[in-house]
Scaffold this active site. Structure first.
Site, PDB file in Angstrom:
ATOM      1  N   CYS A  76       0.772  -1.256   0.000  1.00 12.17           N
ATOM      2  CA  CYS A  76       0.000   0.000   0.000  1.00 12.17           C
ATOM      3  C   CYS A  76       0.798   1.297   0.000  1.00 12.17           C
ATOM      4  O   CYS A  76       0.684   2.115  -0.911  1.00 12.17           O
ATOM      5  CB  CYS A  76      -0.910   0.049   1.220  1.00 12.17           C
ATOM      6  SG  CYS A  76      -1.858  -1.433   1.531  1.00 12.17           S
ATOM      7  N   HIS A 105      -2.339   7.154   4.443  1.00 16.98           N
ATOM      8  CA  HIS A 105      -1.176   6.271   4.579  1.00 16.98           C
ATOM      9  C   HIS A 105       0.097   6.858   3.983  1.00 16.98           C
ATOM     10  O   HIS A 105       0.999   6.125   3.563  1.00 16.98           O
ATOM     11  CB  HIS A 105      -1.473   4.894   3.936  1.00 16.98           C
ATOM     12  CG  HIS A 105      -0.693   3.779   4.547  1.00 16.98           C
ATOM     13  ND1 HIS A 105      -0.587   2.518   3.981  1.00 16.98           N
ATOM     14  CD2 HIS A 105       0.041   3.723   5.690  1.00 16.98           C
ATOM     15  CE1 HIS A 105       0.156   1.761   4.747  1.00 16.98           C
ATOM     16  NE2 HIS A 105       0.547   2.458   5.786  1.00 16.98           N
TER      17      HIS A 105
HETATM   18 CA    CA Z   1      -2.953  -2.241  -0.597  1.00 10.06          CA
END
Ligand code: CA
Length: 463
Positions: free
Chosen positions: A74, A132
């Site tokens: 990610c 994130h």
């Molecule tokens: Ca991901």
């Protein structure tokens, strides 16, 4: 002479940024899913999980059958997407930890994000969903070029509002507490009551209606279908025939995203702005399988530099400039989104970017290849990947460099022994590597170690 002076005066009162914006600059929407398998969209052949709305993007535009992201998990994948640069250029070679006191746990603020560049040329900008890319107060969406933000800062989130028990970051005591904090809306915590995926879609639709005059940029980062596997009855009921429990919930989560995509495309149609709006759909990495995802026929999963980790469902529409119903098979990468935006929004990237404007390669206007080489590196695992034309050199868990023809051998089953290709790819990798940095922060794999060496990690006085 006098007229020239007058014109100059007028221009001086117009912000420089607006001057740079191109006439008819397109709206841009990036729809990013999380941990969705390559095969789990209708446009890549899924019949088990119908995605009629996501498929509309493909029908209106182009499917990239060799569409890649720049990393197999990610955080780094998003860092690449948002900067248009290989994230290893700025030491983002790990998945960052939730550590709001630590400005190293995110994209360095001097890096230019697509949102900053677009805002500078007059775009209205909105980030929705998963961030994130740094929870430090200087690294959040509103500090990175977004006028508005709706979502959460951590690497994941639970989906049902009754699970969001923490008021804000001052109450977090562990890495996963980010999953149970209330949502943020423009810097304030809110009491959202909808299923998370539905709430994210709703915000995108509202913004489109509000900012229909454009140009606008929406970064819609669904965390679905990333774990935890949670779906409402409405979506679960669509899959009575899927017996595997995980697969069924996963399918429901993808279906919720599909409804959202449908609402967004409908809103563009209603506002009569579809024609000059670029819409991308892609996943941030391959399916991890444990969430019920499917990457067949690709080898591997999330975390791998085999195709299953880095080749993702990827489609794009821009009716005004891209012919509908295309399939494009040459390799493209998420980094191209930044470069394409630069061309049509009219900004000059601050730093060297690694993507290219992909539009000229479509519509059969160019037979050239967008990228001579694409590169991947997973620093901690010493994994590497290099793709050029049909060939790919990979070093995976077995530690051995293997060459594949990923066009003829999409599942990377039959290593080739072509010394020329092997050496050429490896040499190019070595050249590329010289421009990259090793990770500048400890990542998710170092969670325990990091907490020990940073005893004040969760001593957060205020948001
Ligand atoms: Ca991901």
């Amino acid at each position: 002479m006098e007229i020239t002076k007058l014109i100059l005066c007028v221009f001086l009162f117009v912000p420089l940024s607006i001057l740079a914006q191109k006439k008819d600059a397109p709206n841009i929407i990036i729809i990013l899913t999380d941990d969705q398998g390559y095969t789990d969209v209708g446009f890549n052949g899924s019949t088990e999980i119908p995605t009629p709305n996501i498929d509309r993007i493909a029908k209106n535009g182009v499917v990239f059958t060799n569409g890649y992201v720049s990393y197999a998990v990610c955080g780094p994948s998003r860092a690449g997407l948002m900067t248009g640069r290989y994230q290893d250029r700025f030491g983002f070679g790990r998945n960052p930890l939730l550590a709001p006191n630590d400005i190293d746990q995110g994209v360095p603020v001097e890096e230019e994000m697509i949102s900053e560049a677009l805002k500078n040329v007059g775009y209205n900008t909105l980030a929705i969903g998963k961030w994130h890319l740094g929870a430090h107060k200087d690294q959040r969406p509103l500090q990175q070029g977004f006028d508005e933000h709706f979502g959460f800062l951590s690497g994941g989130h639970r989906y049902f509002p009754e699970d969001w028990k923490l008021n804000d970051l001052t109450e977090i005591r562990s890495q996963n507490d980010g999953y149970i904090t209330k949502l943020l809306h423009n810097g304030k915590r809110i009491n959202e009551t909808a299923y998370l995926t539905d709430a994210l879609s709703r915000e995108a639709v509202n913004f489109i209606k509000k900012k229909r005059k454009g140009p606008f940029f929406i970064y819609l980062a669904y965390n679905a279908p990333h774990s935890p596997l949670q779906a409402t009855k409405k979506y679960l009921d669509r899959f009575p025939n899927i017996e595997n429990k995980k697969r069924k919930i996963y399918a429901a989560m993808v279906s919720a995203v599909d409804d959202g995509v449908g609402n967004i495309l409908d809103a563009l149609d209603e506002m009569a702005i579809s024609d000059n709006t670029i819409v991308y759909f892609l996943s941030d990495n391959g399916g991890p399988l444990h969430n019920g995802s499917n990457n067949d026929p690709l080898r591997g999963k999330k975390g791998n530099v085999y195709e299953g980790g880095i080749r993702v469902p990827f489609a794009m529409q821009w009716p005004k400039n891209i012919k509908a119903g295309q399939t494009y098979a040459k390799p493209v990468i998420s980094l191209d989104i930044f470069a394409t935006a630069a061309e049509y929004a009219g900004f000059t990237p601050k730093s060297k970017i690694d993507g290219v404007n992909i539009v000229p390669f479509l519509n059969a206007k160019s037979n050239e290849t967008p990228h001579n080489y694409l590169f991947w590196r997973k620093f901690d695992q010493e994994k590497i990947g290099i793709r050029s034309d049909d060939f790919k050199l990979v070093k995976e868990d077995n530690g051995v460099l293997e060459l594949f023809n990923v066009t003829k051998d999409i599942s990377e089953k039959n290593p080739l022994y072509n010394k020329n290709h092997f050496n050429k790819l490896h040499n190019e990798y070595e050249i590329w590597l010289k421009e990259m940095l090793d990770p500048i922060f400890f990542g998710l794999l170092h969670n325990t170690e990091y907490s020990k060496s940073h005893p004040n990690r969760f001593l957060i006085k205020e948001e």
